[in-house]
Scaffold this motif. Structure first.
Motif, short mmCIF file in Angstrom:
data_model
loop_
_atom_site.label_atom_id
_atom_site.label_comp_id
_atom_site.label_asym_id
_atom_site.label_seq_id
_atom_site.Cartn_x
_atom_site.Cartn_y
_atom_site.Cartn_z
N THR A 17 33.07 11.04 30.42
CA THR A 17 32.38 9.91 31.23
C THR A 17 31.34 9.03 30.32
OG1 THR A 17 32.43 10.96 33.24
CG2 THR A 17 30.86 9.42 33.23
N LEU A 18 31.64 7.81 30.31
CA LEU A 18 30.76 6.95 29.53
C LEU A 18 29.45 6.61 30.61
CD1 LEU A 18 29.66 4.79 27.53
CD2 LEU A 18 31.25 3.05 28.76
N LEU A 19 28.38 6.83 30.36
CA LEU A 19 27.05 6.73 31.21
C LEU A 19 26.19 5.71 29.88
CD1 LEU A 19 24.97 7.32 33.38
CD2 LEU A 19 23.99 9.11 31.73
N SER A 20 26.48 4.27 30.54
CA SER A 20 25.68 3.12 30.13
C SER A 20 24.76 2.76 30.90
CB SER A 20 26.80 2.19 29.56
OG SER A 20 27.38 1.59 30.79
N GLY A 21 23.75 1.64 30.42
CA GLY A 21 22.77 1.30 31.06
C GLY A 21 21.66 0.77 30.45
N VAL A 33 26.83 13.45 24.31
CA VAL A 33 26.65 12.89 23.28
C VAL A 33 25.75 11.85 23.57
CG1 VAL A 33 27.79 11.74 21.26
CG2 VAL A 33 28.78 13.47 22.22
N ASP A 34 24.24 11.90 23.33
CA ASP A 34 23.48 10.85 23.34
C ASP A 34 23.51 9.81 22.02
OD1 ASP A 34 21.30 9.48 24.60
OD2 ASP A 34 19.96 11.03 25.12
N GLU A 35 23.21 8.57 22.60
CA GLU A 35 23.36 7.65 21.57
C GLU A 35 24.55 7.49 20.85
OE1 GLU A 35 20.97 5.54 21.88
OE2 GLU A 35 19.06 6.31 22.30
N GLU A 36 25.85 7.70 21.55
CA GLU A 36 26.92 7.89 21.04
C GLU A 36 27.50 6.81 20.09
OE1 GLU A 36 30.02 6.15 21.59
OE2 GLU A 36 29.22 4.48 22.63
N HIS A 37 26.79 5.53 19.88
CA HIS A 37 27.16 4.35 19.28
C HIS A 37 26.53 4.96 17.76
CE1 HIS A 37 22.91 3.69 20.30
NE2 HIS A 37 23.01 2.92 19.43
N GLU A 38 25.81 5.89 17.70
CA GLU A 38 24.97 6.02 16.26
C GLU A 38 25.87 6.41 15.23
OE1 GLU A 38 21.98 5.82 14.95
OE2 GLU A 38 20.89 4.76 16.42
N THR A 39 25.77 5.55 14.21
CA THR A 39 26.80 6.12 12.81
C THR A 39 26.14 7.29 12.33
OG1 THR A 39 25.29 4.77 11.35
CG2 THR A 39 27.28 3.74 12.36
N LEU A 88 29.37 10.55 27.22
CA LEU A 88 28.91 9.77 26.13
C LEU A 88 28.01 8.88 26.64
CD1 LEU A 88 32.52 8.90 24.37
CD2 LEU A 88 31.01 10.97 24.07
N VAL A 89 26.90 8.66 26.07
CA VAL A 89 25.59 7.97 26.72
C VAL A 89 25.22 6.89 25.80
CG1 VAL A 89 23.28 8.30 27.69
CG2 VAL A 89 24.92 10.34 27.68
N SER A 90 24.80 5.66 26.07
CA SER A 90 24.35 4.67 25.32
C SER A 90 23.97 3.49 26.04
CB SER A 90 25.51 4.26 24.15
OG SER A 90 24.69 3.23 23.29
N ALA A 91 23.02 2.74 25.66
CA ALA A 91 22.62 1.39 26.39
C ALA A 91 23.66 0.41 25.42
CB ALA A 91 21.11 1.30 25.82
N THR A 92 24.10 0.66 24.32
CA THR A 92 24.88 -0.13 23.56
C THR A 92 26.11 0.67 23.12
OG1 THR A 92 23.71 0.43 21.44
CG2 THR A 92 22.86 -1.51 22.86
N GLY A 97 40.96 3.24 30.89
CA GLY A 97 40.84 4.27 31.83
C GLY A 97 40.96 5.76 31.41
N ARG A 98 40.91 5.66 30.08
CA ARG A 98 41.11 7.07 29.50
C ARG A 98 39.35 7.83 29.72
NH1 ARG A 98 42.45 7.30 23.37
NH2 ARG A 98 42.42 9.40 23.81
N TYR A 99 38.37 7.07 29.77
CA TYR A 99 37.17 7.44 30.21
C TYR A 99 36.74 7.02 31.52
CZ TYR A 99 36.72 8.52 25.01
OH TYR A 99 36.95 8.97 23.93
N SER A 100 36.01 7.70 32.44
CA SER A 100 35.39 6.90 33.43
C SER A 100 34.04 6.56 32.92
CB SER A 100 35.08 8.31 34.73
OG SER A 100 34.46 9.10 34.28
N SER A 101 33.42 5.43 33.92
CA SER A 101 32.33 5.10 33.44
C SER A 101 31.29 4.80 34.52
CB SER A 101 32.50 3.57 32.93
OG SER A 101 32.98 2.83 33.80
N LEU A 102 29.87 5.17 34.25
CA LEU A 102 28.97 4.95 35.38
C LEU A 102 27.91 4.09 34.50
CD1 LEU A 102 28.52 8.69 36.27
CD2 LEU A 102 29.42 6.79 37.72
#
Length: 745
Positions: A236-240, A335-341, A370-374, A386-391
């Motif tokens: 699940t992608l948790l964005s916001g 995975v919080d801040e999943e975009h982080e290098t 997977l969590v991120s604002a970006t 559709g491989r991941y669900s998203s919220l």
């Protein structure tokens, strides 16, 4: 017995079971060993001691069949089976999967899963006391003892369960001094006993309720709880938006996982600097989580590794290496801040923890969030396919609003000569401080100045080991390389022409911004937040406390300040050089810059007072600046995708880098040329290079790069293996593979 008779007797004796043992060494695979006479064959995953080249090594009984053709005389016996829970089948599969994907030796990956060798040894015992036979008889028959001794006997049989305990624990339970215990031992009522050291990890209190969630948060939390409760694998992608309360939402998923008796792992990009996150966890569950990161002492690492393996650790927060801990029943990975290098490991086994977290969750039949604002373009694409669900959480929590963002065109309103802060930014900071609010200046560059040169001859101070300029750190009075760590004093004269006092710093770092801020805002209480000023968790926690207590007016920071901090009184954020990350030809430069600056901007206006973000830029028309000003990050990412799709650039194709390095420059060139001549071809395969790496010299080694690009439906690993098999590489040359590179240095 002659050698021939001994050989014949060996060949006639019944064959003993053979097992494969994988060792934590960069070897091609497992070795075969023999189970000694009288030993029960250890199970798969058991940790064993085996001989190797005259020394004892700890390895793991690995999957697969031993080679029946290997002569008995060439086999060595397993020496010992260690008393530690065997490595689970899912973790063994994970080790093999990571090795295959990264084209690394399985033993090198196993080494990461055995990162605390002392944890495989029996816990050290401590001296304590227990009731002797005479003491038990005295208690049972009502023997004549003093009241204090009676209390000790009753406490040890009752509250302390008759088990051995430390003298201090017994004395505290009975309300006596330790001298009473010594007297009882002399009288034969107590006897010494060893107590195994077992660190207690307090279980999270699942009866506690979390903070009041907003409507959007409740919907997302309910969906995440249901996903965890359902069991099985799913991503699940948790964005916001920043400040929307994503942490509180996924902590509800953690609670659901723990309620079902499974273990939960949360990965953070910089765990040592996440003081506020730890406070939120403890507020939610009443206890701190177990932790795993590079700054833990060896004893704590040992205790935590063993606690995880034995199932005593229920919730753990860690850096990327925590993925390789021996969880027996992992039910959730966040995975919080999943975009982080920072989740990409660049040394040794090169892997991306975000992607490997998805794999480990699948092998464990666990949920992954997977969590991120970006979110990264890779994650967004998987969600769209559709491989991941998203919220999504589109609004800030508690009625706070997103900050306004505007660019300061430095072509129109440049800073004063010799300064780096423009008049509009200075005015905004003065106004915020005047209202009793806090302000922040962001510059993603440590030290005082990124370059030092001679005004007389133009000589530039560079690192002798790397293709990099030395950065001035004025507080430490030294020049330092941020790649290899080389440091030297600031020279009083030019090393090239000898001119006295001619060495001049060029460009700003946070130390120089702090110096300018001291002149512009002399009454403001200032704090610098950078990796070299916040050396660990304690320093970060103290900085956060001081800011929240309003003991700081102006924060000056590098990228550390972008990572999840919540400062309710911070209303103005100024980005000193918004164009900084856009230089060079990095594929992801624009994506990374928009992510970093959006995260920095998100520190402003997180409470009642509105926030304001000012971006100092020489190119405010750039798509990154326009996306930040308009707040249309979705449109920006869609445009990025449109640019990459036609050329099959990630995430619409696959990349792998080969980095050739040697202390001998000619040798590095030769092997790079040989690889170039043997480069694979075919439909959907393209090889770029060889060429000098941007950091052509790093830590004394000359570096050349080749890049292979393939279509998304082409597996790159078999191509890499076959390619490397065609070129003989001497031991003095290293060829490092980086599948899915995020850095092109």
């Amino acid at each position: 017995m002659s050698g021939a008779r001994r050989k014949a007797a060996t060949e006639m004796s019944p064959l003993r079971p053979r097992l494969r043992v994988l060792l934590p060494l960069p070897l091609a695979g497992a070795y075969d060993y023999r189970v000694p006479q009288g030993m029960e064959p250890p199970p798969l995953g058991a940790f064993v001691v085996v001989p190797l080249s005259g020394r004892a090594m700890i390895g793991v009984i690995w999957d697969g069949d031993a080679d029946p053709a290997l002569p008995e005389r060439k086999l060595r016996d397993i020496e010992q089976v260690l008393d530690v829970p065997p490595m689970t089948a899912s973790l063994r599969k994970f080790v093999d999967w990571v090795a295959a994907y990264t084209v690394s030796p399985p033993g090198a990956v196993l080494r990461m899963a055995m990162s605390s060798p002392s944890a495989l040894e029996p816990p050290a015992a401590r001296a304590g006391w227990r009731l002797s036979a005479a003491g038990r008889a005295t208690l049972e028959r009502g023997g004549k003892v003093t009241p204090t001794r009676q209390r000790v006997l009753e406490a040890m049989a009752g509250e302390l369960d008759g088990e051995p305990h430390l003298a201090s624990a017994i004395a505290a339970a009975a309300g006596v001094s330790t001298g009473v215990l010594r007297g009882m031992a002399d009288a034969g009522l107590l006897e010494p006993a060893l107590i195994a050291r077992a660190v207690e990890f307090l279980p999270p209190d699942l009866k506690r309720t979390g903070p009041q969630l907003g409507e959007d948060q409740q919907v997302a939390a309910r969906a995440m709880r249901e996903g965890v409760a359902k069991g099985g694998f799913g991503v699940t992608l948790l964005s916001g938006v920043t400040g929307s309360g994503k942490t509180e939402v996924y902590l509800e998923a953690v609670a659901e996982c723990l309620a079902r008796g499974r273990q939960a792992l949360v990965l953070l990009p910089e765990i040592a600097l996440s003081a506020q996150w730890l406070e939120r966890f403890e507020a939610r569950f009443g206890v701190p989580p177990a932790m795993w990161h590079s700054e833990l002492g060896s004893k704590r690492r040992r205790d935590t590794w063993r606690g995880v393996a034995e199932g005593r650790v229920q919730a753990l927060v860690g850096a990327r290496s925590a993925l390789f801990l021996p969880f027996p029943d992992l039910g959730l990975i966040v995975v919080d801040e999943e975009h982080e290098t920072a989740f990409k490991q660049e040394e040794g086994v090169v892997y991306h923890a975000r992607d490997m977290a998805v794999v480990r969750a699948r092998l464990n039949e666990a949920a992954c969030v997977l969590v991120s604002a970006t979110p990264s373009l890779e994650t967004l694409t998987n969600a769209e396919n559709g491989r991941y669900s998203s919220l999504d959480l589109p609004n800030r929590h508690g009625g706070a609003t997103l900050p306004s963002v505007q660019a300061i065109d430095q072509r129109v309103t440049p800073p004063e000569r010799g300064r780096f802060l423009s008049p509009p930014l200075v005015q905004a900071i003065n106004e915020a401080i005047g209202r009793g609010e806090q302000a922040m200046l962001f510059l993603n560059r440590r030290g005082y100045a990124p370059l030092t040169l001679c005004r007389t001859c133009g000589h530039r101070m560079r690192c002798p080991n790397c293709t990099a300029w030395l950065v001035e750190h004025r507080i430490q009075k030294r020049l330092q390389c941020h790649h290899c760590g080389h440091a030297e004093p600031i020279p009083p004269a030019c090393p090239e022409c000898g001119a006295e006092g001619s060495m001049t710093p060029l460009g700003p770092g946070v130390e120089r911004v702090q110096e300018e801020a001291a002149e512009l805002f002399p009454d403001a209480r200032r704090l610098v937040m950078a990796s070299d000023t916040l050396p660990g968790p304690a320093a970060a926690a103290e900085a956060a406390r001081a800011i929240q207590a309003r003991e700081v007016d102006l924060i000056i920071g590098t990228q550390i300040v972008a990572k999840g901090w919540h400062f309710p009184h911070l209303t103005v954020v100024g980005v000193v050089d918004a164009d900084l990350g856009l230089a060079g030809g990095d594929l992801r430069a624009a994506e990374r810059t928009v992510q970093l600056l959006h995260q920095v901007a998100g520190r402003a206006g997180r409470a009642e007072a509105p926030g304001r973000v000012l971006l100092q830029s020489w190119n405010p028309e750039h798509p990154v600046m326009q996306a930040l000003i308009s707040g249309d990050l979705a449109g920006f990412m869609a445009a990025e995708a449109d640019q990459r799709r036609p050329g099959h650039w990630p995430p619409f194709g696959r990349l792998a880098a080969l980095i050739v390095s040697s202390e001998d420059e000619r040798e590095a060139d030769q092997i790079a040329r040989d690889l170039g001549l043997e480069a694979p071809g075919g439909e959907g395969v393209e090889v770029l290079g060889p060429a000098p790496a941007p950091l052509a010299l790093l830590r004394g080694r000359h570096r050349r790069r080749l890049l292979i690009k393939v279509r998304r439906d082409v597996a790159v690993q078999p191509i890499l293996r076959e390619w490397l098999s065609r070129v003989r590489v001497p031991n003095s040359v290293k060829v490092q593979l980086d599948v899915d590179p995020v850095s092109f240095l």
